[in-house]
Design an enzyme around this catalytic site. Sequence first.
Site, PDB file in Angstrom:
ATOM      1  CE  LYS A 184      -4.461  -1.599   1.424  1.00  0.00           C
ATOM      2  NZ  LYS A 184      -5.655  -1.397   2.248  1.00  0.00           N
ATOM      3  CE  LYS A 189     -10.469  -0.334  -3.311  1.00  0.00           C
ATOM      4  NZ  LYS A 189      -9.373  -0.968  -2.592  1.00  0.00           N
ATOM      5  CE  LYS A 211      -4.775  -8.573  -2.461  1.00  0.00           C
ATOM      6  NZ  LYS A 211      -5.015  -8.378  -1.078  1.00  0.00           N
TER       7      LYS A 211
END
Length: 338
Positions: A118, A203, A200
């Site tokens: 992130k 969104k 993976k």
Amino acid sequence: MENQNESKKVMVSGIQPSGDLHLGSYLGAMKNWVALSDEYQCYYCIVDEHSITVRQNPAELRRRSVLQLAQYIACGLDPQKNTLFIQSHVHEHAELGWILNCYTMFGELSRMTQFKDKSAKNAENINGGLFTYPTLMAADILLYGAHFVPVGADQKQHVELTRDIAIRFNNIYGDTFVVPEPYIPKVGARIMCLSNPTSKMSKSDPAGCVFIMDSPDEIARKFKRAITDSDTERCIRYAPEEKPGVANLMNIYSSVTGKTYEEIEAEFEGKGYGAFKPAVGDAVIEALRPIREETERLLADKAYLKDIYTEGATRAQYTARRTLRKVAKRIGFVEKPF
Ligand code: TYM
């Protein structure tokens, strides 16, 4: 009812309302939750406080939090049997999260894969919350005395850190927390992106991500375009290293139909990707159809959803408060006067 629940083992899990729920969150987590409702005492949370570690649009965050609650119920989570609630409604999460920060090492938090991913994606906003995210997650879990945490494979590292924090705290102050274990499904634990099967499903790549609320046409289109493999063999065989695209589709098909990989190979023997991809798409459409329709029905009744999250927060807080009192006493805080 209450006594019966007291003797059951506890499950806790949560999903961030930072994006619309997708097939990965459904197969990796929610589908498993539904199967566990009778056997365990379950707390399922909409973790809105985790979501704000990445900048959110306020109106969208509110909309998705309520949508997510409707989706939990539509998936089959009975609000009478499961405690369904919104994290920010139970302030004990943030309080215990702070306390646990003081029992978690900088080095441990620095090693978290999700933090590294992130921070790379949000280089302009690497905030303190993003760094201490796992201690808030540990609080979510430890407040309820969870024995098991049903999650997809990507969350295993966070549950392991939660265990380490619980053990560390127990070693200093005596038995306080139940030490939880991750509960990861055998199939569906890691659903990959349809357009890039080595990363993976998430969104952030909408073309390769099937959302629960996608229409049947959209789902069919996404599966038709799914990347299979460039090998010349073109047969349906489970070989994740050589054929990651096919393996991912087999994983999805297996999760939604319950068929084993051998059964799938036999079903598609002699048939190519042209038959396999639409078959997976159809199976997913049928699995998601009742969830989408029930979600739409529930969303029309906002008062009912409010009743559910109010009742859920009340129940959750009863337990959370008891744990926090115990923790406060152990670490030497003066007892709260109210
Ligand atoms: P989150 O919101 O990213 O994902 C929610 C759940 O869905 C699973 N998942 C997947 N499983 C298989 N394949 C995928 N492509 C996929 N994408 C997501 C995740 O493993 C997860 O189980 N930190 C957590 C949320 C959280 C939590 C908690 C979980 C906060 N507090 C307490 C358990 C207990 C997260 O970011 O999940």
